[in-house]
Scaffold this motif. Structure first.
Motif, PDB file in Angstrom:
ATOM      1  N   GLN A  29       0.841  -1.196   0.000  1.00 24.23           N
ATOM      2  CA  GLN A  29       0.000   0.000   0.000  1.00 24.23           C
ATOM      3  C   GLN A  29       0.878   1.249   0.000  1.00 24.23           C
ATOM      4  OE1 GLN A  29      -2.469   0.206   3.544  1.00 24.23           O
ATOM      5  NE2 GLN A  29      -1.923   2.346   3.853  1.00 24.23           N
ATOM      6  N   GLU A  99      -3.200  -3.010  -8.864  1.00 28.54           N
ATOM      7  CA  GLU A  99      -4.387  -2.193  -8.551  1.00 28.54           C
ATOM      8  C   GLU A  99      -5.516  -3.092  -8.040  1.00 28.54           C
ATOM      9  OE1 GLU A  99      -5.189   1.414 -11.035  1.00 28.54           O
ATOM     10  OE2 GLU A  99      -3.983   0.309 -12.493  1.00 28.54           O
ATOM     11  N   ASP A 101      -7.540  -2.890  -5.773  1.00 24.57           N
ATOM     12  CA  ASP A 101      -8.812  -2.248  -5.417  1.00 24.57           C
ATOM     13  C   ASP A 101      -9.800  -2.261  -6.585  1.00 24.57           C
ATOM     14  OD1 ASP A 101      -8.279   0.686  -6.795  1.00 24.57           O
ATOM     15  OD2 ASP A 101      -6.484  -0.137  -5.879  1.00 24.57           O
ATOM     16  N   ARG A 102      -9.331  -2.641  -7.786  1.00 25.14           N
ATOM     17  CA  ARG A 102     -10.205  -2.690  -8.963  1.00 25.14           C
ATOM     18  C   ARG A 102     -10.844  -4.072  -9.141  1.00 25.14           C
ATOM     19  NH1 ARG A 102     -11.906   1.853  -9.776  1.00 25.14           N
ATOM     20  NH2 ARG A 102     -12.605   1.178 -11.829  1.00 25.14           N
ATOM     21  N   THR A 128      -1.912  -1.678  -4.215  1.00 25.64           N
ATOM     22  CA  THR A 128      -3.028  -0.729  -4.228  1.00 25.64           C
ATOM     23  C   THR A 128      -2.651   0.607  -3.605  1.00 25.64           C
ATOM     24  OG1 THR A 128      -5.321  -0.348  -3.521  1.00 25.64           O
ATOM     25  CG2 THR A 128      -3.928  -1.621  -2.037  1.00 25.64           C
ATOM     26  N   LEU A 134     -10.640  -2.450  -0.821  1.00 30.02           N
ATOM     27  CA  LEU A 134     -10.584  -3.912  -0.840  1.00 30.02           C
ATOM     28  C   LEU A 134     -11.494  -4.488   0.242  1.00 30.02           C
ATOM     29  CD1 LEU A 134      -6.761  -4.506  -1.222  1.00 30.02           C
ATOM     30  CD2 LEU A 134      -8.485  -5.468  -2.728  1.00 30.02           C
TER      31      LEU A 134
END
Length: 302
Positions: A29, A99, A101-102, A128, A134
């Motif tokens: 992160q 990524e 979070d996608r 991310t 998430l």
């Protein structure tokens, strides 16, 4: 190798690997996709014993693609199948979710099963800049590795000057708006808006040109377009983070801590709202105008 790859966080992970106690899933992160990608590649290279991890037969990855920039369940199922199999070269396997979070919800749930029962000799990376997008159940099954924003400061003289001028404008607003200062505040705000867009576009163009050279040749055009969009959003997010920091610094200059606290709290709320507007494709100058004019009113009235 850059400072990001030589960071304390990465050194600790390399030591853990050397001692045979590296976690099976690592959630990287940070504020910069570039830093996360570079750090991940550096560690993956060490894990696989390869000069270039991305070309190793036991390296598997998935990235956002298409206009929606989402990661679907089919892509995740393919990664799951690959890492469940025996390593091609008999050593470790590495999987990277760029990524993360996608991830679509169905994809996230499919990947969660792999995290619950991870295959042997496999290290999974999730990268991310938005960890709280998430699923909490995914975050809880990963070792969180934070790359501090300090190492991702934007090294641009023009941007540093912008932040300084923004702080000066807040200082002027804190004295209260009157007939003589109001025009200066408004003109100053619009000047910052124009300069922000120009600085961001120039930085993004130059940085992406260099960063693109590091991307694997196997990436599709759709993936590259999605990656570029994510990269631009990451850069803008870093700029907003530095605006928030400068806002905090301006608030701390006040002798009236109660007033400065109210100003800071409201200004951060406005900045977060502006960032939210940009996430739904609101016009960038309009979102900045909303933030700056609203923030200056808060500073002048508190």
């Amino acid at each position: 190798m850059t400072d990001a790859a030589e960071s304390k966080s990465l050194h600790v992970l390399e030591e853990a690997f050397a001692q045979g106690r590296l976690a099976h899933a690592l959630l990287f992160q940070g504020a910069s996709l570039e830093t996360l990608d570079e750090s991940c590649r550096a560690l993956a290279k060490r894990l696989l014993g390869a000069k270039d991890a991305a070309t190793h037969p036991d390296f598997f990855s998935v990235r956002p693609a298409n206009k929606m920039r989402r990661i679907g369940v089919d892509e995740i199922r393919a990664v799951n199948r690959n890492i469940q199999q025996t390593a091609n070269q008999g050593g470790r396997k590495v999987a990277v979710i760029y990524e993360a979070d996608r991830l679509q919800l169905q994809a996230a749930n499919a990947f969660l099963k792999t995290l619950e029962e991870p295959p042997a000799d496999t290290t999974i990376f999730l990268l991310t800049t938005r960890p709280y997008d998430l699923l909490a159940t995914i975050r809880s099954r990963c070792l969180l590795v934070n790359f501090p924003a300090e190492q991702d400061r934007i090294p641009s003289p023009e941007w540093r000057e912008w932040l300084s001028d923004y702080g000066t404008l807040l200082e002027l607003a804190s004295r209260g708006a009157n007939r003589s200062s109001a025009p200066e505040l408004i003109l100053g705000a619009y000047g910052l808006i124009t300069r922000f867009v120009g600085i961001k576009d120039a930085l993004a163009s130059a940085a992406w040109k260099e960063f693109k050279k590091t991307l694997p040749e196997t990436m599709t055009d759709e993936q590259i377009v999605a990656m570029e969009t994510g990269y631009m959003k990451s850069l803008r997010g870093r700029m907003f983070a530095e605006i928030e920091e400068q806002t905090r610094n301006a608030a701390l200059q006040s002798d009236d801590l109660a007033t400065s606290g109210r100003r800071l709290d409201r200004a951060v709320q406005l900045l977060e709202k502006s960032a939210g507007l940009l996430e739904v494709n609101f016009q960038e100058p309009a979102a900045l105008e909303y933030f700056l004019l609203s923030s200056l009113r808060v500073w002048a009235r508190s």
